[in-house]
Design a protein around this motif. Sequence first.
Motif, mmCIF file in Angstrom:
data_model
loop_
_atom_site.group_PDB
_atom_site.id
_atom_site.type_symbol
_atom_site.label_atom_id
_atom_site.label_comp_id
_atom_site.label_asym_id
_atom_site.label_seq_id
_atom_site.Cartn_x
_atom_site.Cartn_y
_atom_site.Cartn_z
ATOM 1 N N GLY A 56 34.167 37.633 27.290
ATOM 2 C CA GLY A 56 35.366 36.830 27.408
ATOM 3 C C GLY A 56 34.745 35.377 28.063
ATOM 4 O O GLY A 56 33.908 35.075 28.054
ATOM 5 N N ALA A 57 35.609 34.827 28.835
ATOM 6 C CA ALA A 57 35.123 33.598 29.407
ATOM 7 C C ALA A 57 35.333 33.607 31.112
ATOM 8 O O ALA A 57 36.334 34.420 31.540
ATOM 9 C CB ALA A 57 35.963 32.392 29.066
ATOM 10 N N VAL A 58 34.668 32.929 31.744
ATOM 11 C CA VAL A 58 34.705 32.790 33.167
ATOM 12 C C VAL A 58 34.956 31.228 33.637
ATOM 13 O O VAL A 58 34.140 30.613 33.173
ATOM 14 C CB VAL A 58 33.577 33.785 33.967
ATOM 15 N N PHE A 59 35.944 31.112 34.528
ATOM 16 C CA PHE A 59 36.080 29.743 34.773
ATOM 17 C C PHE A 59 36.006 29.695 36.555
ATOM 18 O O PHE A 59 36.412 30.708 37.383
ATOM 19 C CB PHE A 59 37.619 29.437 34.731
ATOM 20 N N THR A 60 35.240 28.818 36.997
ATOM 21 C CA THR A 60 34.900 28.607 38.170
ATOM 22 C C THR A 60 35.782 27.272 38.583
ATOM 23 O O THR A 60 35.236 26.252 38.084
ATOM 24 C CB THR A 60 33.413 28.641 38.800
ATOM 25 N N THR A 61 36.905 27.463 39.617
ATOM 26 C CA THR A 61 37.211 26.252 39.921
ATOM 27 C C THR A 61 36.874 25.978 41.245
ATOM 28 O O THR A 61 36.139 26.635 41.872
ATOM 29 C CB THR A 61 39.039 26.918 40.166
ATOM 30 N N PRO A 62 37.116 24.412 41.337
ATOM 31 C CA PRO A 62 36.674 24.007 42.857
ATOM 32 C C PRO A 62 37.528 24.337 44.017
ATOM 33 O O PRO A 62 38.378 25.275 43.650
ATOM 34 C CB PRO A 62 37.073 22.224 42.654
ATOM 35 N N LYS A 63 37.300 24.240 45.020
ATOM 36 C CA LYS A 63 38.225 24.744 46.384
ATOM 37 C C LYS A 63 39.479 24.449 46.238
ATOM 38 O O LYS A 63 39.914 23.351 45.710
ATOM 39 C CB LYS A 63 37.367 24.296 47.493
ATOM 40 N N THR A 64 40.533 25.569 46.254
ATOM 41 C CA THR A 64 41.732 25.156 45.991
ATOM 42 C C THR A 64 42.579 25.992 46.890
ATOM 43 O O THR A 64 42.212 26.959 47.546
ATOM 44 C CB THR A 64 41.932 25.663 44.570
ATOM 45 N N GLU A 65 43.653 25.547 47.017
ATOM 46 C CA GLU A 65 44.720 26.127 47.984
ATOM 47 C C GLU A 65 45.621 27.190 47.245
ATOM 48 O O GLU A 65 46.360 27.930 47.620
ATOM 49 C CB GLU A 65 45.911 25.006 48.581
ATOM 50 N N VAL A 66 45.255 27.322 45.761
ATOM 51 C CA VAL A 66 46.392 28.111 45.002
ATOM 52 C C VAL A 66 45.916 29.504 45.505
ATOM 53 O O VAL A 66 44.671 29.839 45.387
ATOM 54 C CB VAL A 66 46.185 27.981 43.625
ATOM 55 N N SER A 67 46.775 30.378 45.465
ATOM 56 C CA SER A 67 46.340 31.728 45.925
ATOM 57 C C SER A 67 45.894 32.567 44.835
ATOM 58 O O SER A 67 46.150 32.113 43.538
ATOM 59 C CB SER A 67 47.515 32.796 46.493
ATOM 60 N N VAL A 68 45.380 33.500 44.988
ATOM 61 C CA VAL A 68 44.733 34.495 43.957
ATOM 62 C C VAL A 68 45.642 34.852 42.925
ATOM 63 O O VAL A 68 45.508 34.958 41.712
ATOM 64 C CB VAL A 68 43.816 35.645 44.638
ATOM 65 N N SER A 69 46.570 35.400 43.630
ATOM 66 C CA SER A 69 47.631 35.997 42.645
ATOM 67 C C SER A 69 48.348 35.001 41.757
ATOM 68 O O SER A 69 48.671 34.930 40.576
ATOM 69 C CB SER A 69 48.777 36.712 43.453
ATOM 70 N N GLN A 70 48.724 33.666 42.210
ATOM 71 C CA GLN A 70 49.058 32.639 41.499
ATOM 72 C C GLN A 70 48.066 32.246 40.298
ATOM 73 O O GLN A 70 48.712 32.155 39.156
ATOM 74 C CB GLN A 70 49.268 31.315 42.427
ATOM 75 N N ALA A 71 46.909 32.182 40.612
ATOM 76 C CA ALA A 71 45.927 31.789 39.659
ATOM 77 C C ALA A 71 45.694 32.865 38.553
ATOM 78 O O ALA A 71 45.802 32.533 37.453
ATOM 79 C CB ALA A 71 44.553 31.577 40.287
ATOM 80 N N GLN A 72 46.148 33.860 39.048
ATOM 81 C CA GLN A 72 45.967 35.345 38.223
ATOM 82 C C GLN A 72 47.163 35.185 37.046
ATOM 83 O O GLN A 72 47.030 35.268 35.887
ATOM 84 C CB GLN A 72 45.892 36.538 38.899
ATOM 85 N N GLU A 73 48.333 34.647 37.694
ATOM 86 C CA GLU A 73 49.493 34.411 36.950
ATOM 87 C C GLU A 73 49.325 33.357 35.876
ATOM 88 O O GLU A 73 49.639 33.583 34.626
ATOM 89 C CB GLU A 73 50.647 34.090 37.888
ATOM 90 N N PHE A 74 48.845 32.129 36.165
ATOM 91 C CA PHE A 74 48.515 31.313 35.458
ATOM 92 C C PHE A 74 47.687 31.533 34.002
ATOM 93 O O PHE A 74 47.789 31.200 33.202
ATOM 94 C CB PHE A 74 47.754 30.041 36.178
ATOM 95 N N ALA A 75 46.534 32.150 34.596
ATOM 96 C CA ALA A 75 45.455 32.485 33.563
ATOM 97 C C ALA A 75 45.973 33.615 32.883
ATOM 98 O O ALA A 75 45.732 33.563 31.419
ATOM 99 C CB ALA A 75 44.199 33.127 34.288
ATOM 100 N N GLU A 76 46.819 34.432 33.267
ATOM 101 C CA GLU A 76 47.343 35.355 32.176
ATOM 102 C C GLU A 76 48.387 34.924 31.276
ATOM 103 O O GLU A 76 48.425 35.345 29.946
ATOM 104 C CB GLU A 76 48.278 36.654 33.056
ATOM 105 N N GLU A 77 49.001 33.823 31.554
ATOM 106 C CA GLU A 77 49.893 33.262 30.972
ATOM 107 C C GLU A 77 49.207 32.391 29.893
ATOM 108 O O GLU A 77 49.827 32.459 28.762
ATOM 109 C CB GLU A 77 50.912 32.372 31.666
#
Lengths: 358, 596
Positions: A56-77
């Motif tokens: 699949g793909a792996v994305f590495t974001t810069p330092k961020t305030e976004v929580s893990v679960s939020q990011a997970q939601e975005f990515a899954e959407e």
Amino acid sequence: MSKRDRLSARLNRGEVVYDFIGNRKIWYGISILITITAIVALAVRGLNMGIEFQGGAVFTTPKTEVSVSQAQEFAEEASGHDAIVQQLGDGKLRIQVGGIDTEKSDQIRTELAEELGVTESTIAAELVGPSWGEQIATKAWTGLGVFMILVVLYLAIAFEWRMAIAALVALIHDLTITVGIYSLVGFEVTVGTVIGLLTILGYSLYDTVVVFDSLKEQTKDATKQTRYTYGDLANISINSTLIRSINTTVVALLPVAGLLFIGGGVLGAGMLNDISLSLFVGLAAGAYSSIFIATPLVADLKEREPAMKALRKRVLAKRASAAAKGESVDEPESHEDAVPAAVVGQRGRRGRSTDGRR
Amino acid sequence: MAAPKKGRRPAGGQGRPGRVLVLFLIAMVALTGGMFWSGHTTPRLGIDLAGGTTITLKATAEPGKESAVNETNMNTAVSIIERRVNGLGVSEAEVQTQGRENIVVNIPRGTNEEQAKEQVGKTAQLYFRPVLTAQTQAMDPKATPSASPSGSPSPKPSASASGATADKGKDGKDKSTATPKASATTQGRPVSEALKAPSPTPTPSGSASKKPKASESPKPPANGEAALQQKFAALDCTDPKQRAAAGKATKAEEPIVACSTPEKGFVEKYVLGPAEVDGRDVKEAGAAIDQNSGQWIVNMTFTDAGSKKFQTITGRLSQQQDPMNRFAIVLDGEVTSAPSVRQTLSANAQISGSFDQQSAQDLGNILSYGALPLAFDTQSVDTVTAALGGEQLQAGLIAGAIGLALVVLYLIVYYRGLSLIALPSLLASAILTYVIMSLLGPAIGFALNLPAVCGAIVAIGITADSFIVYFERIRDEVREGRTLRPAVERAWPRARRTILVSDFVSFLAAAVLFVVTVGKVQGFAFTLGLTTLLDVVVVFFFTKPLMTLLARTKFYGDGHPWSGLDPKRLGAKPPLRRTRRAASSAAGPVDHPKEA
């Protein structure tokens, strides 16, 4: 008293409440239908393989305030696939998504950048190869094969080869149905799924072994009596262990149901769902197949034996003559050896004795 | 109540249920106490639940061989690295390619993390190169090399097999001096007598095994490469950076300069000729204990082609003078050892020295699993949070608890009084499972991942199956008109057989999976096998004696309606006059249960 109460009371007393063997064709039919559906689903829809198996793909974001679960939601959407999000030591996020190609990965990267409020170029995106998933799968298959061979040998020694074959058929039946459900539901197949599937191996056979054990006991002296055919005895076995099968299954399914509906329901998709769904389906199928498939199959196989054929003849002849004399066959002299507990409950009850007369 | 009939009882704890129970409880308390005493009160969590370390490796091609970084080689590298990290007993390490030239390794938190980090990126490019020049340097400038020339011409300082750089090793455990003893296949007699280092503790004292500076006679290499000589002169092996860089990214077919791994405060630098034998010529390698010295060594067996090459090199070197009669075993650009050769050798070589078991196994592991087709640089080492997040585990545990509560409820409703036996049994199972898992973390590196958590939750439900089988058997007997005590005893042998057969099947599944599979699945199979065993233990040594004891009480013994053993509810028939044909031996006593 409601009808169900009466049924449970009768079950409690160990009576014969249903002619499993007589109606086996119906259940075989149902099983064959389900199995074919599963195979067709597999052939047509295939399986939704997770990141471990197909990359699949792996994305590495810069330092961020976004929580893990939020990011997970975005990515899954954005991707429509399960995402694994981890926080790296320095506050960066690592987001892994399975089953996407380069083109799709660019699109997801754009969406992620928007959601996280960073410029797109700061998100590193790379394709990930299937990792040890393939190895795990191959080895799991090997394990499955080895286990099947050993268990058939063991059951052939502990019981007899017919039971071993029937148990194997039931096992394959359970596994096929479980995999088919995954194909139909479209859940991602992860390592967790594979593990859940492998768990079924032992547990699916547990119920089968319990029934077989009782069957072996019931039919020990089958040829020394003339009241029951092998099929009748098998039916008595199933009925006498029915409450056992129901209870063991309920007790095994309750925690799994908890994992599936409560755990999965609260969290949505995830590893818990992957595992518990396969467990749930597998355990249910295992219980079903031990009663409706494995034991009737043994009866089918056994009834082909000359000794059992002869027994059937004798039994039918005796019944015919009894019927001619107008005696009830439901009031037998007690024959302790061949028919312990199970039949005992029927004495003197109006309970329809299902002695498998067809 | 009927008096117990002596000699009627089958063996197996029936006789003294109280004693069995007490012993069981003592064992349980002891285990639990052991858990608290050891301080490991929670099971070690796997990478998916606890996070761990992620290492990113970048493939670097040898100069002029850029095309080597291709998919095939990357996949080979993935499987070799996977075998290596899991060979360390780190279960469920995850290895995958990322992008075109990266490999990502995820290692769960735990005891072997450090070690895995060291092993992961080791390319294990093993070369045997002839020594052209050698010079010893003191690591610590204050430690003057002892001027006492060593009497024996052959022993040389040797190097750590672990090849880690200076920032390693808390205790010097992996600083094994490896002085190879090459032995001829035919006699297996050590040829170059290696001087054993007295102890693996790295005390910075000049040891007898180092060559005094006086004996240095840098012989220029035959092809007189001034550049190489300059490099050699400039090379300072006491500087970790230079040492690490010295032998890296060099071509096998060219002479190089290289450093040995520091040993007892000294380090050697070399000019080495082109590689004559390499890692691919090693068929297998493994740790063993040398019969003569009792020391750990690493044995290498060469392939046929490798043997021929090795014969050639040793044959030629044995004719030379020191230091030209030495060959260096170069691992990832560092010289692990450089023994002298005094006679021709062929198929085997052994690397010996003050290895401990761990370091010998590590080196054997690396050599066996082959050289990576590519050299890798460690790009980043990051700690990662749990892949699943705590909420998955929490949800799993909550859901499991709710599921178990339902099981308890079901048992109470259905079995009434008998649930007084079922529930403590369940509890005992749960406690034992938890305690043993906690203890196994430090003991065998057992890590609990989410699948295993699910497996354990499910397994507790499965444990309940065993006593359901037993209870139902008892009820069968009661149905036949027996009073409770005989029913309990008669039901046991039959229930026992069923339980053993079914549990054997479950255990077989677990054992096969454990042997055949890797990583996560293996951890899970272990959980399955463990819980199955515990199931048998609990039923035999807890449920059964408890049942026997309770059967003696009035409440159960007389089949109180709430005891779950009420003959009326079970539809028991009045006791029969048994015919002489009664095959079953222990005919129950014929006293009628008094209805309460």
